[in-house]
Design a protein around this motif. Structure first.
Motif: not given
Length: 429
Positions: A219-223
């Motif tokens: 999903y290309g998120v920053q975690v």
């Protein structure tokens, strides 16, 4: 051949007031009980002395962990039969009053003395947590509790959990593998959170990094993932580096109460809230609410117990508290929902996936049994026995609706009232 099994069967039936549903095989080779039933194997008299000094669940647990009792036959069936006689009738725990006031228990104690001997109680197995004085759920105490459960060893957990390294309920379809079901669970959570490129996700209790890796990769998120387990964090960081995702994921050894870098677009809390405790649950809900931006979503994946008519009578199972999740507590679903709402969340969806957890646990037990020698080598015989009993008993509890598990989707709905959810619920399916 001796007669220890018959004497024990008679003693148990007199105490319980009902026929014993399992057979007993004693250390002297004798057997007694219904033919064809699962067999409770009592390998040593020490098991009786444990029960004499700690009647009920804790005495049985200590004997099981020490290898003094076992089950020959279907473990799940045996646990289901015994649960109705022991755990659901009251287990003689610390708050159950003085057992010497009950004439049946006094007679049972005399019987155990004759069969098992009056020697002092054996020491608890080394896998048992020693109780500490002081308030529950301080940051220091929670860190020790998490370390007891999760720092067993990454190699041990890899044998039990399989390649997914996900230690929470999977989401099953017919014919799927455990890895398929865990991937589907992680993806379901991502869709419920409506994750998209560039979002910031906080994964509270991030485990070995599976949710963080899936969300960042797919999903290309920053975690940001937080855990109190150093072993989990080391494994997750290595895994993230191998995936080439170090620019998208940060893993911290940090208490969720110390997270300060708000706001986040979404928060996932998967199998973590069970560790929070009743005295801290409002603080937990308030903290997660404060970390979300307006319109941000929380996915809380949590085991729930059945409510008590008198909630003050609730107590944690001694086996779970001493050997599995020290200081862990389960809350009824209604209480969890109310607490989230009191923190300011709008609860938008609740999905029960109780049956899915029973299937997951049975797969974990099968993994443990298939890799038994390696599991013992990576931990200890007692630790492996703890996990086998805990997971098998939990599977039965989920199957019989004694406990459940729910995914709760909540939104930090802004003053405008725009929740950001579609008109048709559950479009993530």
């Amino acid at each position: 051949m001796g007669d220890a099994a018959l004497r024990l069967t008679t003693l148990a039936e007199e105490l319980l007031g009902t026929p014993l549903p399992v057979r007993i095989r004693a250390w002297d080779g004798s057997e007694s009980g219904p033919p064809g039933a699962p067999v409770l194997v009592i390998r040593h008299r020490r098991a009786l002395r444990r029960l004499l000094w700690r009647p009920g669940e804790l005495g049985l647990a200590r004997a099981w962990v020490a290898g003094e009792i076992d089950v020959d036959g279907d473990l799940y069936h045996a646990l289901d039969l015994l649960a109705g006689l022991l755990w659901e009738r009251g287990d003689g725990g610390e708050d159950s009053g003085n057992p010497l006031l009950d004439p049946r228990l006094r007679a049972a104690a005399r019987g155990l003395l004759k069969i098992g001997g009056a020697l002092p109680p054996p020491p608890p197995p080394p896998e048992e947590v020693r109780r500490r004085a002081g308030p529950l759920h301080t940051k220091r105490r929670d860190k020790r509790a998490i370390s007891h459960h999760y720092d067993v060893g990454n190699n041990f957990y890899a044998l039990v959990l399989g390649p997914s390294m996900v230690y929470s309920c999977a989401y099953w379809q017919d014919g799927g593998t455990l890895e398929d079901a865990q991937r589907d669970k992680l993806d379901l959570i991502c869709r419920k959170l409506a994750l998209k490129q560039g979002d910031r996700l906080l994964d509270v209790g991030c485990g070995w990094g599976s949710m963080a890796v899936h969300a960042a990769r797919e999903y290309g998120v920053q975690v940001t993932g937080v855990t109190l387990s150093r072993e989990q964090a080391a494994f997750a960081r290595k895994r993230i580096a191998e995936e080439g995702l170090t620019d998208r994921i940060e893993i911290r050894v940090q208490d969720y109460r110390d997270v300060r870098d708000a706001p986040y677009d979404a928060i996932s809390s998967i199998g973590m809230a069970e560790h929070v405790g009743q005295v801290r649950y409002h603080e937990y809900a308030d903290q997660l609410f404060s970390l979300l931006k307006p319109g941000g979503r929380l996915l809380n994946h949590q085991i729930a117990r059945r409510p008590e008519r008198d909630e003050s009578a609730y107590h944690v199972d001694e086996f779970i508290d001493r050997y599995v999740f020290p200081d862990g507590e389960l809350a009824p679903l209604g209480r969890t929902l109310a607490t989230l709402e009191e923190a300011g969340f709008e609860v938008r969806d609740v999905e029960s996936i109780r049956e899915h957890y029973a299937l997951t646990l049975r797969r974990w037990v099968a993994n443990l049994e298939a890799n038994w020698r390696q599991a013992v080598r990576h931990s200890s015989p007692g630790r492996a026995r703890v996990w086998r009993l805990y997971m098998a008993a939990s599977a039965v509890s989920f199957e019989r609706n004694r406990i459940g598990v729910n995914q709760i989707l909540a939104v930090k709905t802004p003053e405008s009232g725009e929740s950001g959810l579609p008109l048709r619920a559950r479009d993530w399916h």
